[in-house]
Write an enzyme that holds these catalytic residues in place. Sequence first.
Site, short mmCIF file in Angstrom:
data_model
loop_
_atom_site.label_atom_id
_atom_site.label_comp_id
_atom_site.label_asym_id
_atom_site.label_seq_id
_atom_site.Cartn_x
_atom_site.Cartn_y
_atom_site.Cartn_z
N SER A 1 34.32 36.57 31.77
CA SER A 1 34.84 37.88 32.18
C SER A 1 36.22 37.76 32.83
O SER A 1 36.52 38.45 33.80
CB SER A 1 33.86 38.56 33.13
N GLY A 2 37.06 36.85 32.30
CA GLY A 2 38.47 36.79 32.73
C GLY A 2 39.29 37.77 31.90
O GLY A 2 38.74 38.66 31.22
N GLU B 1 42.18 30.71 27.41
CA GLU B 1 42.48 29.29 27.64
C GLU B 1 41.53 28.36 26.87
O GLU B 1 41.85 27.20 26.62
CB GLU B 1 42.45 29.00 29.16
N ARG C 1 52.74 24.19 27.81
CA ARG C 1 52.80 25.65 27.89
C ARG C 1 53.96 26.09 28.78
O ARG C 1 54.13 25.58 29.90
CB ARG C 1 51.50 26.19 28.49
N GLU D 1 60.88 31.92 35.49
CA GLU D 1 60.12 30.69 35.79
C GLU D 1 60.61 29.57 34.88
O GLU D 1 61.43 29.80 33.99
CB GLU D 1 58.62 30.94 35.60
N SER E 1 50.45 32.24 29.29
CA SER E 1 49.01 32.13 29.11
C SER E 1 48.31 33.49 29.16
O SER E 1 47.52 33.83 28.28
CB SER E 1 48.42 31.22 30.19
N LEU E 2 48.62 34.26 30.20
CA LEU E 2 48.02 35.60 30.26
C LEU E 2 48.44 36.39 29.03
O LEU E 2 47.67 37.17 28.47
CB LEU E 2 48.45 36.33 31.54
N HIS F 1 50.55 21.57 37.40
CA HIS F 1 51.51 22.47 38.03
C HIS F 1 52.22 21.68 39.13
O HIS F 1 51.57 21.00 39.93
CB HIS F 1 50.80 23.69 38.64
N ARG G 1 57.69 22.45 33.14
CA ARG G 1 56.77 21.93 34.17
C ARG G 1 56.45 20.46 34.07
O ARG G 1 56.25 19.79 35.09
CB ARG G 1 55.44 22.68 34.04
N GLY H 1 52.37 34.23 39.19
CA GLY H 1 53.73 34.52 38.72
C GLY H 1 53.84 35.78 37.89
O GLY H 1 54.64 36.67 38.17
N HIS I 1 46.39 22.11 36.14
CA HIS I 1 46.56 23.56 36.19
C HIS I 1 46.12 24.27 34.91
O HIS I 1 45.55 25.35 34.97
CB HIS I 1 48.04 23.84 36.46
N LYS J 1 29.43 33.33 34.78
CA LYS J 1 28.52 32.43 35.50
C LYS J 1 28.64 32.56 37.02
O LYS J 1 27.91 31.92 37.76
CB LYS J 1 28.73 30.99 35.06
P1 FAD Z 1 39.37 32.79 32.99
O1 FAD Z 1 40.18 33.83 33.60
O2 FAD Z 1 39.29 31.48 33.67
O3 FAD Z 1 37.88 33.36 32.86
C1 FAD Z 1 36.82 32.52 32.44
C2 FAD Z 1 35.52 33.27 32.60
O4 FAD Z 1 34.48 32.55 31.94
C3 FAD Z 1 35.04 33.44 34.03
O5 FAD Z 1 34.49 34.73 34.14
C4 FAD Z 1 33.92 32.39 34.17
O6 FAD Z 1 32.95 32.71 35.13
C5 FAD Z 1 33.33 32.46 32.78
N1 FAD Z 1 32.57 31.28 32.35
C6 FAD Z 1 33.00 30.02 32.22
N2 FAD Z 1 32.02 29.25 31.71
C7 FAD Z 1 30.95 30.06 31.52
C8 FAD Z 1 29.63 29.84 31.03
N3 FAD Z 1 29.19 28.64 30.65
N4 FAD Z 1 28.79 30.91 30.98
C9 FAD Z 1 29.19 32.14 31.39
N5 FAD Z 1 30.44 32.39 31.87
C10 FAD Z 1 31.28 31.36 31.92
N6 FAD Z 1 49.07 32.21 33.60
C11 FAD Z 1 50.07 33.08 33.39
O7 FAD Z 1 50.36 33.45 32.24
N7 FAD Z 1 50.76 33.59 34.45
C12 FAD Z 1 50.49 33.23 35.73
O8 FAD Z 1 51.13 33.72 36.65
C13 FAD Z 1 49.47 32.30 35.97
N8 FAD Z 1 49.17 31.88 37.23
C14 FAD Z 1 48.11 31.06 37.42
C15 FAD Z 1 47.75 30.72 38.72
C16 FAD Z 1 46.62 29.96 38.96
C17 FAD Z 1 46.23 29.59 40.36
C18 FAD Z 1 45.84 29.50 37.85
C19 FAD Z 1 44.61 28.68 38.08
C20 FAD Z 1 46.21 29.81 36.56
C21 FAD Z 1 47.35 30.59 36.33
N9 FAD Z 1 47.73 30.94 35.04
C22 FAD Z 1 48.75 31.82 34.85
C23 FAD Z 1 46.88 30.58 33.91
C24 FAD Z 1 46.00 31.79 33.57
O9 FAD Z 1 45.62 32.42 34.76
C25 FAD Z 1 44.75 31.39 32.80
O10 FAD Z 1 45.11 30.57 31.73
C26 FAD Z 1 44.06 32.63 32.27
O11 FAD Z 1 43.79 33.52 33.33
C27 FAD Z 1 42.78 32.26 31.57
O12 FAD Z 1 42.09 33.44 31.29
P2 FAD Z 1 40.73 33.36 30.51
O13 FAD Z 1 40.24 34.76 30.37
O14 FAD Z 1 40.88 32.54 29.30
O15 FAD Z 1 39.76 32.53 31.47
C1 SIN Z 2 52.87 30.32 38.71
O1 SIN Z 2 52.92 31.42 39.25
O2 SIN Z 2 53.59 29.37 39.03
C2 SIN Z 2 51.90 30.11 37.61
C3 SIN Z 2 52.45 30.65 36.37
C4 SIN Z 2 51.71 30.10 35.18
O3 SIN Z 2 50.89 29.21 35.31
O4 SIN Z 2 52.01 30.58 34.09
#
Ligand code: FAD
Ligand code: SIN
Length: 540
Positions: free
Chosen positions: A14-15, A371, A382, A117, A387-388, A240, A286, A49, A347, A36
């Site tokens: 649920s990301g 991701e 990357r 960035e 990523s977002l 990072h 990076r 960011g 990261h 989870k």
């Molecule tokens: P996530 O957002 O990690 O969501 C994963 C979901 O899966 C969660 O709900 C988790 O509970 C669930 N899950 C995992 N395993 C299971 C399982 N087995 N069963 C059920 N549920 C499960 N990227 C950018 O582009 N810009 C930014 O500014 C940036 N800043 C960042 C800052 C930080 C501190 C971090 C850690 C990352 C940052 N990134 C940024 C990277 C970016 O945030 C992530 O790559 C992105 O949010 C991933 O999204 P997602 O939906 O793929 O996964």
């Molecule tokens: C950050 O804000 O430095 C993270 C940005 C990213 O991981 O894309």
Amino acid sequence: MTTYSEYDVLIIGSGTAGLTLALQLADNARVAILSKDQLKESASLYAQGGISVVLDQADSIESHINDTLIAGAGLCDETSVRYTVEHARESIEWLIEQGVSFTKDGVTSETYHLTQEGGHSHRRVIHSADATGREVETTLLAKAIAHNNIALFPFHIGIDLITSQKQLGESKNSCLGCYVLDIKADTTHQFIAPTTVLATGGAGKVYLYTSNPDVSTGDGIAMGWRAGCDVANMEFVQFHPTCLYHPKAKSFLISEALRGEGAKLVLANGESFMERFHEQGELAPRDIVARAIDHEMKRLGDDCVYLDIRHQSAEFIESHFPTIHKRCLKLGIDITKEPIPVVPAAHYTCGGLVVNQQGQTQVEGLYAVGETAHTGLHGANRMASNSLLECLVYARSAALHIQSLLPFNTLLPAIPDWDASRARPAKEAIAISHNWDELRRFMWDYVGIVRNDDRLKRAERRLALLQQEIDEYYHQHHITSDLLELRNLADVAELIILSALKRRESRGLHYTLDYPEANTDQAAENTPIAGKSWELDSTL
Ligand code: FAD
Ligand code: SIN
């Protein structure tokens, strides 16, 4: 006892990626989302960011594409890069329609403030102060909760995918859903669906030091691999450059956006050093900044370096970086008056399950987004804030593809229950917690920012032992979320080590002392690691 729930689409995670996909499908399909932990807990929630998008008149799509390709060090898939960059603007407009509020530039109320960035040659990062992820995640989650066609299951962890080959002995491999552990009730369930989407995020927790939250244990990559999906580019783990160095600050990031606003990296004596490593200085890609910091820390025997943003006024710092300012202040560091101690930390997982432009894996009915997926966008490194963007663009294209297949009329076959007959309650949890620590430490020490073959082989030998123990434990004891995550982390570690050993060159995020130069022939051989055959894994 196993209960049975059937949906059109099962989304695990649920990301940003999972919620975007759900919201784009839910008017026409019955969707279940598993998470989870609490629903909002995800890497998305902590993104700081922002999101890269071409909005400035002086910027261009070609420039965004070019910067992404340069950061990716020759391994990006150009079609994926173009597709993502060209769909950025509509993705941001969709977020704004959902109610996401981005920081305006303060000059007029019509235009958005764009930050810069590493690797970007223009200001093109749209953001909500320094808490972009929180704004996006909480807005999308509220929409999903309010939608009648979306059922949300917090504290439900996917155990393993249900596939026609493994569970029904068919020759064709399609995904039929997932076995799931309800963590609070300690019961296992079948979630059955003609379409399953892995949106489980990355695997930063495989390293001792990481910016990632506890949920980032690579579960989707491991589950998909075990179900037969190919996995690519796992050697490219992004470190990072600037996570807060403080004993009480678990995984707190100091956004690259500070460097975008002129913050300098300095040594303990105040000397700035990035100009010795790259002409873009603090805004180099990076991998280069993280390696430069690692080099200086090792050279001087220092525990950290410092990031200094004191050239900006206190008012600017407090309004642009309120989250970072407050968090540091709580820990006794006033960033308006003193430099911030920082270290690199794991990261982002550039590799993942190989998907096409619609997010489809090789297993029929199984998609991967965010991701967890490898779309080809990031190549060997990357670029910040891409990523977002990838989460949004590929969740939309997967949603459109799934939508084109609706309605699903297929009657799904009866699935065997989860077999817990061989398992007994564990007497003590120390075996699991010890193996968690051991795995994360040797990954940090031997498979980190700077690698060599000896260290990688040492890690490979230790991992083989751990995997044997984990496997025995898994088959003999009741499952818990810690055990499931450990099993997945071990699979992810195996994928990273295998991929790193295969790449006999240095490129992007993979730097090895044994092969310090890039080798174009090697790059051309960029073959994924094949998905596991179920016969090799006697899990059930
Ligand atoms: P996530 O957002 O990690 O969501 C994963 C979901 O899966 C969660 O709900 C988790 O509970 C669930 N899950 C995992 N395993 C299971 C399982 N087995 N069963 C059920 N549920 C499960 N990227 C950018 O582009 N810009 C930014 O500014 C940036 N800043 C960042 C800052 C930080 C501190 C971090 C850690 C990352 C940052 N990134 C940024 C990277 C970016 O945030 C992530 O790559 C992105 O949010 C991933 O999204 P997602 O939906 O793929 O996964
Ligand atoms: C950050 O804000 O430095 C993270 C940005 C990213 O991981 O894309």
